[in-house]
Design a protein around this motif. Structure first.
Motif, short mmCIF file in Angstrom:
data_model
loop_
_atom_site.label_atom_id
_atom_site.label_comp_id
_atom_site.label_asym_id
_atom_site.label_seq_id
_atom_site.Cartn_x
_atom_site.Cartn_y
_atom_site.Cartn_z
N ILE A 164 39.76 41.78 45.03
CA ILE A 164 38.97 42.10 45.77
C ILE A 164 37.64 41.66 45.47
O ILE A 164 36.30 40.55 44.99
CB ILE A 164 38.68 42.41 46.95
N GLU A 165 37.31 42.88 44.69
CA GLU A 165 35.66 43.02 43.80
C GLU A 165 35.59 41.89 42.47
O GLU A 165 34.30 41.21 42.63
CB GLU A 165 35.29 44.56 43.25
N THR A 166 36.93 41.93 41.97
CA THR A 166 36.02 40.51 41.04
C THR A 166 36.32 39.52 41.65
O THR A 166 36.07 38.54 40.73
CB THR A 166 38.19 41.03 39.74
N ASN A 167 36.93 39.04 42.18
CA ASN A 167 36.72 37.77 42.99
C ASN A 167 35.51 37.70 43.77
O ASN A 167 35.14 36.27 43.53
CB ASN A 167 37.79 37.04 44.07
N SER A 168 35.21 37.93 43.95
CA SER A 168 33.46 38.51 44.63
C SER A 168 32.38 38.36 43.84
O SER A 168 31.35 37.89 43.71
CB SER A 168 33.43 39.39 45.75
N THR A 169 32.47 38.89 42.33
CA THR A 169 31.09 38.93 41.72
C THR A 169 31.59 38.06 40.58
O THR A 169 30.70 36.92 39.75
CB THR A 169 31.94 40.17 40.69
N GLU A 170 32.80 37.16 40.40
CA GLU A 170 32.69 36.06 39.59
C GLU A 170 32.23 34.40 40.53
O GLU A 170 31.45 34.00 40.30
CB GLU A 170 34.57 35.37 39.79
N GLY A 171 32.21 34.72 42.31
CA GLY A 171 32.07 33.82 43.31
C GLY A 171 30.30 33.94 42.87
O GLY A 171 29.66 32.87 42.85
N ALA A 172 29.83 35.33 43.07
CA ALA A 172 28.63 35.04 42.91
C ALA A 172 27.48 34.95 41.75
O ALA A 172 26.79 34.21 41.76
CB ALA A 172 28.39 36.76 42.92
#
Length: 174
Positions: A164-172
């Motif tokens: 989840i953290e990886t996907n949220s930083t990639e989205g940012a």
């Protein structure tokens, strides 16, 4: 002396009452599915989801509306308890259920992973269930899983939280 006619009458009456109660329960289940008919079809796993990071054998205990552990979702077979084989890949979480509808939770749809003690129809000791919160259409869903080896739950919660953290930083970054 036993009055067999009265006894048989009571047994038949009781059997009819039990049959009525089961029929009403079945109709209620079908009605709940009808009310949840706006839920989109469940996603299916991609042809090549990538290598497995984790896998788990256990039980699927059902899905509920996120945050409402007693509001069971029955549409599209999400209310059916079953054995489960979970596989976590970079693409998401593949949920394979023998005898029930398989589904896939895309990595971008996963919102939270936590250990909890209950979901509709199943209450265990604290940390006995792995609860995965995910977005499906306009709805957030909690799905409950229990591994055959409960010690795996912490590893799964950590791996899903990391995803989840990886996907949220990639989205940012985009």
């Amino acid at each position: 002396m036993t009055d067999w006619a009265a006894r048989i009458g009571w047994v038949v009456g009781l059997a009819l009452f039990v049959a009525l109660v089961y029929w009403l329960m079945r109709e209620g289940w079908k009605w709940r599915g009808t009310l949840q008919g706006d839920l989109p079809e469940l996603p299916v796993a991609p042809d090549d989801p990538g290598p497995a990071q984790l896998s788990l054998s256990g039980r699927y205990h059902g899905s509920t509306t996120a945050g409402q552990w007693l509001d069971r979702i029955v549409a599209h077979g999400l209310g059916t308890r079953s054995r489960v084989e979970l596989t976590l890949t970079d693409a998401g979480l593949d949920v394979v259920r023998p005898g029930a509808t398989d589904f896939f939770i895309p990595a971008g749809a996963v919102r939270e992973a936590r250990l909890d003690k209950g979901i509709a129809g199943k209450v265990l000791t604290e940390g006995g269930l792995l609860i995965v919160t995910w977005a499906h259409g306009e709805k957030l869903i909690d799905s409950g899983f229990r591994s055959d080896r409960a010690a795996e739950h912490n590893e799964w919660a950590d791996a899903l939280t990391s995803m989840i953290e990886t996907n949220s930083t990639e989205g940012a970054e985009r």
